[in-house]
Design an enzyme around this catalytic site. Sequence first.
Site, PDB file in Angstrom:
ATOM      1  N   TYR A 141      35.585  38.984  39.756  1.00 20.09           N
ATOM      2  CA  TYR A 141      35.137  37.812  39.013  1.00 20.09           C
ATOM      3  C   TYR A 141      34.060  37.186  40.170  1.00 20.09           C
ATOM      4  O   TYR A 141      33.430  36.463  39.763  1.00 20.09           O
ATOM      5  CB  TYR A 141      36.562  36.850  39.071  1.00 20.09           C
ATOM      6  N   LYS A 191      45.522  49.700  40.002  1.00 15.56           N
ATOM      7  CA  LYS A 191      44.980  50.838  39.364  1.00 15.56           C
ATOM      8  C   LYS A 191      44.655  51.792  40.594  1.00 15.56           C
ATOM      9  O   LYS A 191      43.350  52.109  40.566  1.00 15.56           O
ATOM     10  CB  LYS A 191      43.848  50.768  38.353  1.00 15.56           C
ATOM     11  N   ASP A 223      47.895  49.939  33.326  1.00 14.14           N
ATOM     12  CA  ASP A 223      47.915  50.554  31.770  1.00 14.14           C
ATOM     13  C   ASP A 223      49.364  50.698  31.512  1.00 14.14           C
ATOM     14  O   ASP A 223      49.863  50.293  30.327  1.00 14.14           O
ATOM     15  CB  ASP A 223      47.157  51.850  31.574  1.00 14.14           C
ATOM     16  N   ASP A 247      44.363  38.265  34.343  1.00 14.86           N
ATOM     17  CA  ASP A 247      43.838  37.547  33.131  1.00 14.86           C
ATOM     18  C   ASP A 247      44.215  38.237  31.968  1.00 14.86           C
ATOM     19  O   ASP A 247      44.725  37.549  30.906  1.00 14.86           O
ATOM     20  CB  ASP A 247      42.261  37.861  33.247  1.00 14.86           C
ATOM     21  N   ASP A 251      47.567  37.149  29.194  1.00 16.19           N
ATOM     22  CA  ASP A 251      47.533  36.751  27.803  1.00 16.19           C
ATOM     23  C   ASP A 251      48.428  37.756  26.901  1.00 16.19           C
ATOM     24  O   ASP A 251      48.981  37.133  26.030  1.00 16.19           O
ATOM     25  CB  ASP A 251      45.918  36.902  27.069  1.00 16.19           C
TER      26      ASP A 251
HETATM   27  C1  IPM Z   1      41.985  32.120  32.086  1.00 17.53           C
HETATM   28  C2  IPM Z   1      40.604  32.291  31.129  1.00 17.53           C
HETATM   29  C3  IPM Z   1      39.449  32.021  32.293  1.00 17.53           C
HETATM   30  C4  IPM Z   1      39.510  33.389  33.199  1.00 17.53           C
HETATM   31  C5  IPM Z   1      38.053  31.893  31.611  1.00 17.53           C
HETATM   32  C6  IPM Z   1      37.739  30.606  30.754  1.00 17.53           C
HETATM   33  C7  IPM Z   1      36.954  31.995  32.603  1.00 17.53           C
HETATM   34  O1  IPM Z   1      40.532  33.265  30.316  1.00 17.53           O
HETATM   35  O2  IPM Z   1      42.080  31.163  32.592  1.00 17.53           O
HETATM   36  O3  IPM Z   1      42.602  32.965  31.939  1.00 17.53           O
HETATM   37  O4  IPM Z   1      39.331  34.371  32.755  1.00 17.53           O
HETATM   38  O5  IPM Z   1      40.106  32.929  34.085  1.00 17.53           O
HETATM   39 MG    MG Z   2      42.367  34.541  30.257  1.00 10.41          MG
END
Ligand code: IPM
Ligand code: MG
Length: 353
Positions: A141, A191, A223, A247, A251
């Site tokens: 990032y 990884k 993975d 990240d 999710d």
């Molecule tokens: C998160 C989001 C952010 C990230 C984006 C909005 C930059 O997806 O907080 O997980 O990738 O960190």
């Molecule tokens: Mg995110």
Amino acid sequence: MKATITLLPGDGIGPEIVREARRVLEAIAQRFDHDLLFAEHLIGGCAIDATGQALPEASLAACAQSAGILLGAVGGPKWDDPSAKVRPEQGLLALRKGLDLFANLRPVTVHPALAEASPLKAERLAGVDIMVVRELTSGIYFGTPRFREVVEGVTRAVDTMVYSEDEIRRVVKVAFQIAMGRKRRVCSVDKANVLESSRLWRSVADEVAKDFPEVRLEHQLVDSAAMRLVTSARDFDVIVTGNMFGDILSDEASVLSGSLGLLPSASLGATRLGLYEPIHGSAPDIAGQGIANPLGTILSGAMLLRHSLGLDAEAKAIESAVFSAVQEGCRTRDLGGTLGTAAAGQAVLDRLS
Ligand code: IPM
Ligand code: MG
């Protein structure tokens, strides 16, 4: 206690959900006799519109001086032009980096009443209780060089994944400390079969582990960790990983809980100051309709009380009010229900006392 909390509602559904979290924090302050002051500032697309910057200096300064920061969400189609010089997400990244909030805590639990809301089989979800610790201020990032160039008529783009041993050590240490208060298991995800930065990550994690003999450390490739999250999530206690893997995995892990809308997060650094936000985005498709789920933001407010203000009983009061509300059928649209944002906030308020 007297403390100032910076509110950064941001874009999309941000203002609606932060409003509900503020109401809950105000009620808690009254009940426990605290003096909480709230100051609202701009971040993201709305900040770009007003000032040309995704994180205006006044916002960063206000955040740095406050006791804790509660953020809604940033981004939306209005600012999505790929050639734009400034993007809403840069505001969030600049805030995390500017305050050196390197450890992102994303707890994932499954409310028993919501096991059916997950697309996964309910029997695989019972007892899931994971803390994802994501490194937040380095890795791909933020690595440099980062650029786009045209070489012999062909455009290419470069990002850099870089980790120093110090950056790895401090976040892995946080993961071990958290594991000490939980089931004492850490799964470090990388990884290492491909990436040099992952091989360094692995050896630093092994080093840190020596200081925590009661904690069991295992390493897993990202993975297969992704697969295990949907096949046997119960096996995990604390997961620690780099910025991008964290990240993606967080999710994925949110699917276990039934909705992205439920999950809070805390971003912490070396001091008590922290940034708290739901892990979902700005959901522009439903913004302004009063139907977004405010529970992830309300629970982020609870994490703020716990980690930045040291108010554990107050945090627990919010968490158990949310738990009861869900138990008793509080369902916004993302959970298959019809309750609006304000009504869901009210359901929590009603159960606070
Ligand atoms: C998160 C989001 C952010 C990230 C984006 C909005 C930059 O997806 O907080 O997980 O990738 O960190
Ligand atoms: Mg995110």
